[in-house]
Write a protein that holds these residues in place. Structure first.
Motif, PDB file in Angstrom:
ATOM      1  N   GLU A   5       0.757  -1.256   0.196  1.00  0.00           N
ATOM      2  CA  GLU A   5       0.009   0.176  -0.189  1.00  0.00           C
ATOM      3  C   GLU A   5       0.956   1.292   0.100  1.00  0.00           C
ATOM      4  O   GLU A   5       0.494   2.088  -0.760  1.00  0.00           O
ATOM      5  CB  GLU A   5      -0.961   0.037   1.214  1.00  0.00           C
ATOM      6  CG  GLU A   5      -2.349  -0.782   1.054  1.00  0.00           C
ATOM      7  CD  GLU A   5      -2.926  -0.744   2.420  1.00  0.00           C
ATOM      8  OE1 GLU A   5      -4.025  -0.346   2.436  1.00  0.00           O
ATOM      9  OE2 GLU A   5      -2.581  -1.348   3.228  1.00  0.00           O
ATOM     10  N   MET A 119     -13.213 -10.608  -8.796  1.00  0.00           N
ATOM     11  CA  MET A 119     -12.007 -10.516  -9.080  1.00  0.00           C
ATOM     12  C   MET A 119     -11.659 -12.038  -9.456  1.00  0.00           C
ATOM     13  O   MET A 119     -12.105 -12.783  -8.490  1.00  0.00           O
ATOM     14  CB  MET A 119     -11.282  -9.998  -8.129  1.00  0.00           C
ATOM     15  CG  MET A 119      -9.717  -9.607  -8.448  1.00  0.00           C
ATOM     16  SD  MET A 119      -9.061  -8.696  -7.115  1.00  0.00           S
ATOM     17  CE  MET A 119      -7.366  -9.826  -6.764  1.00  0.00           C
ATOM     18  N   ASN A 120     -10.857 -12.092 -10.232  1.00  0.00           N
ATOM     19  CA  ASN A 120     -10.448 -13.496 -10.591  1.00  0.00           C
ATOM     20  C   ASN A 120      -9.041 -13.794  -9.897  1.00  0.00           C
ATOM     21  O   ASN A 120      -8.142 -13.148 -10.134  1.00  0.00           O
ATOM     22  CB  ASN A 120     -10.077 -13.536 -12.279  1.00  0.00           C
ATOM     23  CG  ASN A 120      -9.737 -14.848 -12.557  1.00  0.00           C
ATOM     24  OD1 ASN A 120      -9.726 -16.026 -11.700  1.00  0.00           O
ATOM     25  ND2 ASN A 120     -10.099 -15.145 -13.867  1.00  0.00           N
ATOM     26  N   ASN A 121      -9.245 -14.600  -9.218  1.00  0.00           N
ATOM     27  CA  ASN A 121      -8.002 -14.930  -8.130  1.00  0.00           C
ATOM     28  C   ASN A 121      -7.093 -16.111  -8.628  1.00  0.00           C
ATOM     29  O   ASN A 121      -6.196 -16.649  -7.799  1.00  0.00           O
ATOM     30  CB  ASN A 121      -8.497 -15.330  -6.865  1.00  0.00           C
ATOM     31  CG  ASN A 121      -8.860 -14.076  -5.863  1.00  0.00           C
ATOM     32  OD1 ASN A 121      -8.223 -13.215  -6.046  1.00  0.00           O
ATOM     33  ND2 ASN A 121      -9.957 -14.271  -5.358  1.00  0.00           N
ATOM     34  N   THR A 123      -3.899 -17.602 -10.109  1.00  0.00           N
ATOM     35  CA  THR A 123      -2.465 -16.944  -9.893  1.00  0.00           C
ATOM     36  C   THR A 123      -1.503 -17.495 -10.904  1.00  0.00           C
ATOM     37  O   THR A 123      -0.327 -17.340 -10.785  1.00  0.00           O
ATOM     38  CB  THR A 123      -2.089 -17.612  -8.574  1.00  0.00           C
ATOM     39  OG1 THR A 123      -2.188 -18.866  -8.266  1.00  0.00           O
ATOM     40  CG2 THR A 123      -2.546 -16.863  -7.260  1.00  0.00           C
TER      41      THR A 123
ATOM     42  N   ALA B   6      -0.408 -10.407  -5.143  1.00  0.00           N
ATOM     43  CA  ALA B   6      -1.554  -9.779  -5.744  1.00  0.00           C
ATOM     44  C   ALA B   6      -2.009  -8.621  -5.103  1.00  0.00           C
ATOM     45  O   ALA B   6      -2.284  -8.475  -4.053  1.00  0.00           O
ATOM     46  CB  ALA B   6      -2.744 -11.169  -5.161  1.00  0.00           C
ATOM     47  N   LEU B   8      -4.046  -6.400  -6.120  1.00  0.00           N
ATOM     48  CA  LEU B   8      -5.331  -6.088  -6.054  1.00  0.00           C
ATOM     49  C   LEU B   8      -5.875  -6.590  -4.819  1.00  0.00           C
ATOM     50  O   LEU B   8      -7.288  -6.177  -4.477  1.00  0.00           O
ATOM     51  CB  LEU B   8      -6.054  -6.411  -7.251  1.00  0.00           C
ATOM     52  CG  LEU B   8      -5.449  -5.468  -8.377  1.00  0.00           C
ATOM     53  CD1 LEU B   8      -6.155  -6.098  -9.852  1.00  0.00           C
ATOM     54  CD2 LEU B   8      -5.978  -4.009  -8.581  1.00  0.00           C
ATOM     55  N   ASP B   9      -5.597  -7.524  -4.155  1.00  0.00           N
ATOM     56  CA  ASP B   9      -6.217  -7.978  -2.726  1.00  0.00           C
ATOM     57  C   ASP B   9      -5.904  -6.971  -1.878  1.00  0.00           C
ATOM     58  O   ASP B   9      -6.779  -6.681  -0.838  1.00  0.00           O
ATOM     59  CB  ASP B   9      -5.566  -9.324  -2.334  1.00  0.00           C
ATOM     60  CG  ASP B   9      -5.896 -10.373  -2.953  1.00  0.00           C
ATOM     61  OD1 ASP B   9      -6.913 -10.385  -3.814  1.00  0.00           O
ATOM     62  OD2 ASP B   9      -5.322 -11.404  -3.178  1.00  0.00           O
ATOM     63  N   VAL B  10      -4.731  -6.105  -1.847  1.00  0.00           N
ATOM     64  CA  VAL B  10      -4.570  -5.192  -0.821  1.00  0.00           C
ATOM     65  C   VAL B  10      -5.109  -3.717  -1.519  1.00  0.00           C
ATOM     66  O   VAL B  10      -5.705  -3.208  -0.253  1.00  0.00           O
ATOM     67  CB  VAL B  10      -2.881  -5.127  -0.691  1.00  0.00           C
ATOM     68  CG1 VAL B  10      -2.534  -4.288   0.470  1.00  0.00           C
ATOM     69  CG2 VAL B  10      -2.350  -6.581  -0.573  1.00  0.00           C
ATOM     70  N   SER B  12      -7.635  -1.696  -3.637  1.00  0.00           N
ATOM     71  CA  SER B  12      -8.837  -1.840  -4.428  1.00  0.00           C
ATOM     72  C   SER B  12      -8.430  -1.337  -5.920  1.00  0.00           C
ATOM     73  O   SER B  12      -7.882  -0.371  -5.942  1.00  0.00           O
ATOM     74  CB  SER B  12      -9.940  -1.253  -3.788  1.00  0.00           C
ATOM     75  OG  SER B  12     -10.918  -1.140  -4.629  1.00  0.00           O
ATOM     76  N   TYR B  61      -7.026  -7.741 -13.044  1.00  0.00           N
ATOM     77  CA  TYR B  61      -8.077  -7.798 -12.032  1.00  0.00           C
ATOM     78  C   TYR B  61      -8.877  -9.125 -12.824  1.00  0.00           C
ATOM     79  O   TYR B  61      -9.458  -9.974 -11.922  1.00  0.00           O
ATOM     80  CB  TYR B  61      -8.939  -6.637 -12.295  1.00  0.00           C
ATOM     81  CG  TYR B  61     -10.429  -6.847 -11.194  1.00  0.00           C
ATOM     82  CD1 TYR B  61     -10.328  -6.489 -10.043  1.00  0.00           C
ATOM     83  CD2 TYR B  61     -11.605  -6.843 -11.903  1.00  0.00           C
ATOM     84  CE1 TYR B  61     -11.395  -6.597  -9.375  1.00  0.00           C
ATOM     85  CE2 TYR B  61     -12.729  -6.838 -11.014  1.00  0.00           C
ATOM     86  CZ  TYR B  61     -12.519  -6.958  -9.932  1.00  0.00           C
ATOM     87  OH  TYR B  61     -13.836  -6.816  -8.857  1.00  0.00           O
ATOM     88  N   HIS B  63      -7.597 -11.182 -14.636  1.00  0.00           N
ATOM     89  CA  HIS B  63      -6.672 -12.354 -15.051  1.00  0.00           C
ATOM     90  C   HIS B  63      -6.773 -12.816 -16.687  1.00  0.00           C
ATOM     91  O   HIS B  63      -6.662 -13.802 -16.860  1.00  0.00           O
ATOM     92  CB  HIS B  63      -6.797 -13.552 -14.323  1.00  0.00           C
ATOM     93  CG  HIS B  63      -5.558 -14.213 -14.047  1.00  0.00           C
ATOM     94  ND1 HIS B  63      -4.669 -13.820 -13.330  1.00  0.00           N
ATOM     95  CD2 HIS B  63      -5.300 -15.389 -14.609  1.00  0.00           C
ATOM     96  CE1 HIS B  63      -3.614 -14.640 -13.191  1.00  0.00           C
ATOM     97  NE2 HIS B  63      -3.742 -15.345 -14.149  1.00  0.00           N
TER      98      HIS B  63
END
Lengths: 170, 109
Positions: A5, A119-121, A123, B6, B8-10, B12, B61, B63
């Motif tokens: 962040e 969201m597509n997770n 990996t 990842a 976009l997990d953290v 937004s 986002y 993928h």
């Protein structure tokens, strides 16, 4: 706040600040340098988003080729002095108001949108040269070839445009 | 293989939307604000880059690699556009010794 962040925040602040300085600095050379900083921070964003190939291409194309073009043209035209006159005050005020309204509309529209797709997770790596090259050669083969024609015609056009017409009378 | 970060997990996707909106607005502001045609070109590049950033963010986002391929195409077209545009500016400068857009009124009669 996690490290990711903080990195995102720093990169965003650098990008927006240098973009503003690009617009506001009087000397065009300074504008070009600030634009270079802005492009570099956008490249950092690409790296954060796992787009390694685009990171490299962005550095090469923007920080390399396009900035060299800009700076060479600026020096060729001898615009390094602060020779630029400003627009009339009303035009500048109008530009400011128009930009603020556009920004308000965009931010309002963005912040009110609902997320339609989750969201597509997955990996699996998609940003590497190997993965992108496969997509480029499988699905986007013809556009990829047309790009080469576009670049070739741009090159021919540039040479034709900047050539001095010596035989205009004959 | 190590797991991919990842982001976009953290962070937004909305923050990327807002960042791109800001960058695009600054680009539009520059186009309206400046008189020097080269600086206007730089602002157009800024707008293209804000859209590129958003395409990459949504590509991550969803993928889907298509977004990144499109960014690649946009970069190629932007490179061609800058080359031709700056060549036109050099030609204009040779003729009227200025790249001020308020001086380019030959078509307006």
């Amino acid at each position: 706040m996690s490290l990711v962040e903080i990195t995102f925040l720093i990169l965003s602040v650098i990008a927006i600040g240098s973009a503003l300085m690009t617009v506001l600095s009087k000397n065009p050379i300074h504008s070009a340098i600030y634009l270079l900083i802005c492009f570099s921070s956008i490249a950092g964003h690409y790296l954060l988003l796992n787009a390694q190939f685009l990171f490299i291409v962005h550095i090469i194309v923007y920080s390399g080729a396009i900035m060299v073009l800009f700076l060479t043209t600026l020096m060729l035209l001898n615009l390094n002095e602060e020779t630029e006159q400003h627009k009339p005050a009303m035009a500048r005020l109008g530009a400011l108001v128009a930009a603020i309204i556009l920004g308000l509309v965009l931010v309002a529209a963005v912040s009110k949108t609902a997320t339609l797709m989750p969201m597509n997770n997955n990996t699996v790596d998609i940003g590497s040269i190997k993965a992108l090259g496969k997509v480029l050669m499988d699905e986007y083969f013809y556009p990829f070839e047309f790009i080469s024609i576009l670049l070739l015609s741009a090159m021919v056009g540039v040479v034709l445009l900047t050539k001095k017409e010596k035989t205009a009378v004959a | 293989m190590t797991p991919m970060l990842a982001i976009l997990d953290v962070v937004s996707i909305k923050y990327y939307l807002i960042l791109s909106a800001f960058l695009f607005t600054i680009g539009v502001f520059g186009v309206l604000f400046r008189r020097n045609a080269i600086t206007i070109f730089m602002c157009v590049e800024l707008m293209l880059n804000s859209v590129n950033l958003l395409l990459v963010a949504f590509s991550t986002y969803h993928h889907d690699a298509s977004g990144q391929v499109f960014v690649f195409f946009v970069m190629a077209v932007a490179a061609a556009e800058v080359a031709v545009g700056l060549a036109i500016l050099v030609t204009i400068f040779r003729n009227i010794h200025s790249v001020d857009i308020d001086d380019l009124k030959a078509l307006k009669n």
